[in-house]
Design a protein around this motif. Structure first.
Motif, PDB file in Angstrom:
ATOM      1  N   PRO A  85      73.707  26.016  28.205  1.00  0.00           N
ATOM      2  CA  PRO A  85      74.384  26.819  27.179  1.00  0.00           C
ATOM      3  C   PRO A  85      75.509  26.027  26.539  1.00  0.00           C
ATOM      4  CG  PRO A  85      75.080  27.489  29.364  1.00  0.00           C
ATOM      5  CD  PRO A  85      73.982  26.492  29.564  1.00  0.00           C
ATOM      6  N   LEU A  86      75.853  26.414  25.340  1.00  0.00           N
ATOM      7  CA  LEU A  86      77.024  25.832  24.689  1.00  0.00           C
ATOM      8  C   LEU A  86      78.243  26.372  25.410  1.00  0.00           C
ATOM      9  CD1 LEU A  86      78.264  24.151  22.452  1.00  0.00           C
ATOM     10  CD2 LEU A  86      78.093  26.119  20.942  1.00  0.00           C
ATOM     11  N   ASP A 319      78.970  32.931  23.061  1.00  0.00           N
ATOM     12  CA  ASP A 319      78.353  33.961  23.885  1.00  0.00           C
ATOM     13  C   ASP A 319      77.477  33.305  24.952  1.00  0.00           C
ATOM     14  OD1 ASP A 319      76.184  35.974  24.637  1.00  0.00           O
ATOM     15  OD2 ASP A 319      77.456  37.213  23.364  1.00  0.00           O
ATOM     16  N   GLU A 320      77.476  33.865  26.137  1.00  0.00           N
ATOM     17  CA  GLU A 320      76.716  33.275  27.241  1.00  0.00           C
ATOM     18  C   GLU A 320      75.210  33.408  27.045  1.00  0.00           C
ATOM     19  OE1 GLU A 320      78.070  35.001  30.835  1.00  0.00           O
ATOM     20  OE2 GLU A 320      80.053  34.070  30.761  1.00  0.00           O
ATOM     21  N   GLU A 321      74.775  34.351  26.217  1.00  0.00           N
ATOM     22  CA  GLU A 321      73.352  34.633  26.082  1.00  0.00           C
ATOM     23  C   GLU A 321      72.697  33.859  24.935  1.00  0.00           C
ATOM     24  OE1 GLU A 321      71.401  36.464  28.045  1.00  0.00           O
ATOM     25  OE2 GLU A 321      73.095  36.769  29.388  1.00  0.00           O
ATOM     26  N   GLY A 322      73.249  32.734  24.567  1.00  0.00           N
ATOM     27  CA  GLY A 322      72.684  31.972  23.465  1.00  0.00           C
ATOM     28  C   GLY A 322      71.315  31.396  23.780  1.00  0.00           C
ATOM     29  N   ILE A 323      70.470  31.314  22.751  1.00  0.00           N
ATOM     30  CA  ILE A 323      69.159  30.689  22.835  1.00  0.00           C
ATOM     31  C   ILE A 323      69.242  29.349  22.101  1.00  0.00           C
ATOM     32  CG2 ILE A 323      66.728  30.870  22.229  1.00  0.00           C
ATOM     33  CD1 ILE A 323      67.672  32.948  24.277  1.00  0.00           C
ATOM     34  N   PHE A 350      70.812  23.796  17.647  1.00  0.00           N
ATOM     35  CA  PHE A 350      71.448  25.031  17.222  1.00  0.00           C
ATOM     36  C   PHE A 350      71.421  26.017  18.398  1.00  0.00           C
ATOM     37  CE2 PHE A 350      69.382  22.994  13.690  1.00  0.00           C
ATOM     38  CZ  PHE A 350      70.251  23.118  12.621  1.00  0.00           C
ATOM     39  N   TYR A 351      72.309  27.011  18.340  1.00  0.00           N
ATOM     40  CA  TYR A 351      72.283  28.112  19.305  1.00  0.00           C
ATOM     41  C   TYR A 351      72.231  29.425  18.537  1.00  0.00           C
ATOM     42  CZ  TYR A 351      73.277  25.071  23.279  1.00  0.00           C
ATOM     43  OH  TYR A 351      73.200  24.117  24.260  1.00  0.00           O
ATOM     44  N   ALA A 359      75.070  28.758  15.812  1.00  0.00           N
ATOM     45  CA  ALA A 359      76.022  27.652  15.961  1.00  0.00           C
ATOM     46  C   ALA A 359      75.262  26.343  15.826  1.00  0.00           C
ATOM     47  CB  ALA A 359      76.714  27.730  17.315  1.00  0.00           C
ATOM     48  N   ARG A 360      75.869  25.390  15.153  1.00  0.00           N
ATOM     49  CA  ARG A 360      75.250  24.078  14.930  1.00  0.00           C
ATOM     50  C   ARG A 360      76.093  23.001  15.595  1.00  0.00           C
ATOM     51  NH1 ARG A 360      73.470  21.675   8.980  1.00  0.00           N
ATOM     52  NH2 ARG A 360      71.999  20.114   9.767  1.00  0.00           N
ATOM     53  N   ILE A 361      75.453  22.133  16.358  1.00  0.00           N
ATOM     54  CA  ILE A 361      76.164  21.104  17.107  1.00  0.00           C
ATOM     55  C   ILE A 361      76.218  19.816  16.288  1.00  0.00           C
ATOM     56  CG2 ILE A 361      76.295  19.860  19.304  1.00  0.00           C
ATOM     57  CD1 ILE A 361      76.492  22.966  19.424  1.00  0.00           C
TER      58      ILE A 361
END
Length: 401
Positions: A85-86, A319-323, A350-351, A359-361
Motif C-alpha cells: 500500500p501507499l 486510505d489503507e484500502e487502496g488498490i 497509481f492507487y 493517487a499517482r506516484i
C-alpha cells in the motif's frame, strides 16, 4: 469486506474466466494462479484459465449497460512488483542538493513537520515561485505558506535583512518570494547563495547578501507545491496504454515488424497489473482499455482521459484500502526508448481509493536546472499527486445485488 474491494474481487473473477492470471485468497473462492517471468521480456502471456468466450457483466445501476472483457491475449511478460500500500511513515524530511557551475555541491536536510497552521487567506499571503526565466520551466506560484513556523521564518528573514541600494537588479534569482498585504504585492528574487533583491514602484532596487537559507526556502517550495510537476517527474503525461510508436524516416531492422501495428506498440509490449492485499489481476492491452475507459472515460483526443492531478497535501495520509494499478510498457520503437541504452520497461503506478480518489506516484524526484547549475530534491517519504472524485467506484458495479 468493503464495497470497493468486493467490486475488484468480482472483476478479478470475471477476468479470470476470460483468461487473465489471477491470485486471491481461499475465502474469496478464487483459484490462485502464479505469475512469474523474466522481467522485461516481450512474450505471449499463456493463461491456465483461458476460455474462448468473453465475459459480460451486467451493471446493477443500469440493466441495459454491459462491460465485456474479451479473452486474454498477448501481453508483456514482466514480473509485477509485490503489492504494497501507499504508506505514510510519518516522516516529513526533505533533502536539497545544489550543484554549482564550478563543480562545488552543498546539501542540507530539513524536517518540515507542519506545526500550527493559518488560513490560506490570512495576510500577509506568502507564496513562492521557481523562476521560469532561468530555465526551471515553472511559471506558477506555490500554494500559500500556512504553517506559522514557516511564515515566521520567511518574514523574519525579510525584516532582518540588511538591504543596500543598487543601481539595477541582478537579473532573476532561482526563486521568487511574493508577500501580499492590503492589496499590494512585493516580490523578492532569491539567488542560490541566499541573496535577496527587490525593486519598489519608483524603480529603486535593493539587495541583501546571503539574507536567508536558500536550500530551506527551496524545501518549503516543495512542501507548498502548486502543481504535480513540482513534486516529481511524470512520464508520460498520460497512460502508457496511449503511448504510440515514433514515426521515423528509416525504420530500424529490429522493430520493422512492429510498424505493422502502427501507431500502437504490439500487444506483447504492454501489461496492466491490478493488485490488492489478497488478489492480483493481469490485463492485456485490450482488457486494460476497457477497464480504464470504464473508470475515466475518453478524452477529446480519443485517448483515455487523464485525471487532473495536484500534489497531495503535505500531511495527506492515504486510505489503507487502496488498490494498486501499475502499467508496464516495453519502450522499443517509442519516444521513451533510450538511444544510448536501448529499450527498457517503463512503468507507472497509481492507487485507487474507495471514495473515488486516485493517487499517482512520481517516477523520479524533482530536478531543476538554473543556467549551468542544478538542484535536486529528495523527500523522505513517497509523496503522491492526487485527483479527488476522479472516478465513480460504482463504475465497477460488476456485482449483481
Amino acid at each position: 469486506m468493503d464495497k470497493m474491494r468486493r467490486y475488484l474481487i468480482f472483476l478479478c473473477l470475471s477476468i479470470s474466466l476470460a483468461g487473465c492470471r489471477t491470485a486471491a485468497p481461499a475465502e474469496d473462492t478464487l483459484e490462485a494462479t502464479n505469475t512469474s517471468s523474466a522481467a522485461g521480456t516481450p512474450a505471449t502471456a499463456e493463461s491456465s484459465s483461458a476460455v474462448e468466450s468473453s465475459v459480460t457483466a451486467e451493471t446493477p445501476a443500469a440493466a441495459d449497460s454491459t462491460i465485456t472483457f474479451p479473452p486474454a491475449g498477448e501481453m508483456l511478460e514482466v514480473e509485477c512488483e509485490p503489492f504494497a500500500p501507499l504508506d505514510d511513515d510519518g516522516s516529513r524530511e526533505v533533502t536539497v542538493q545544489y550543484y554549482f557551475a564550478d563543480g562545488t555541491e552543498v546539501s542540507a536536510s530539513y524536517d518540515l513537520s507542519a506545526g500550527e497552521t493559518r488560513d490560506e487567506a490570512e495576510e500577509p499571503v506568502i507564496t513562492i515561485q521557481r523562476d521560469w526565466s532561468t530555465g526551471a520551466g515553472v511559471m506558477h506560484t506555490s500554494a500559500p505558506v500556512t504553517a506559522q513556523e514557516d511564515r515566521d521564518w520567511i518574514l523574519d528573514a525579510i525584516s532582518s535583512a540588511d538591504f543596500q541600494p543598487m543601481r539595477e537588479l541582478p537579473g532573476y534569482g532561482n526563486l521568487v518570494l511574493f508577500v501580499e498585504e492590503d492589496g499590494e504585492t512585493v516580490s523578492y528574487g532569491i539567488c542560490s547563495d541566499g541573496t535577496l533583491f527587490w525593486e519598489d514602484a519608483n524603480g529603486n532596487a535593493e539587495f541583501a547578501a546571503e539574507a536567508l537559507d536558500y536550500l530551506k526556502l527551496s524545501a518549503l517550495t516543495y512542501k507548498y507545491a502548486g502543481r504535480a510537476s513540482d513534486i516529481g517527474g511524470y512520464l508520460p503525461e498520460g497512460w502508457l496504454l496511449s503511448v504510440q510508436l515514433e514515426q521515423r524516416a528509416e525504420i530500424p531492422e529490429e522493430i520493422a515488424a512492429v510498424w505493422d501495428d502502427y501507431p500502437a506498440p504490439p500487444a506483447s509490449h504492454y501489461r496492466l497489473c491490478l493488485q490488492g492485499e489478497d488478489f492480483h489481476i493481469d490485463l492485456d492491452r485490450e482488457q486494460a482499455q476497457i477497464l480504464l475507459e470504464t473508470l475515466f472515460g475518453q478524452g477529446d483526443t480519443g485517448n483515455i482521459s487523464v485525471p487532473d492531478f495536484v500534489p497531495a497535501g503535505f500531511d495527506w495520509t492515504p486510505d489503507e484500502e487502496g488498490i494498486r494499478l501499475t502499467e508496464y510498457l516495453y519502450t522499443l520503437g517509442t519516444s521513451y526508448e533510450s538511444r544510448e541504452d536501448g529499450p527498457a520497461v517503463l512503468q507507472q503506478t497509481f492507487y485507487l481509493y474507495p471514495d473515488g480518489t486516485i493517487a499517482r506516484i512520481p517516477l523520479a524526484s524533482p530536478i531543476w536546472n538554473y543556467q549551468n547549475e542544478m538542484e535536486s530534491l529528495t523527500p523522505s517519504r513517497e509523496r503522491a499527486a492526487v485527483a479527488e472524485a476522479a472516478f465513480l467506484p460504482d463504475d465497477l458495479n460488476l456485482i449483481p445485488y
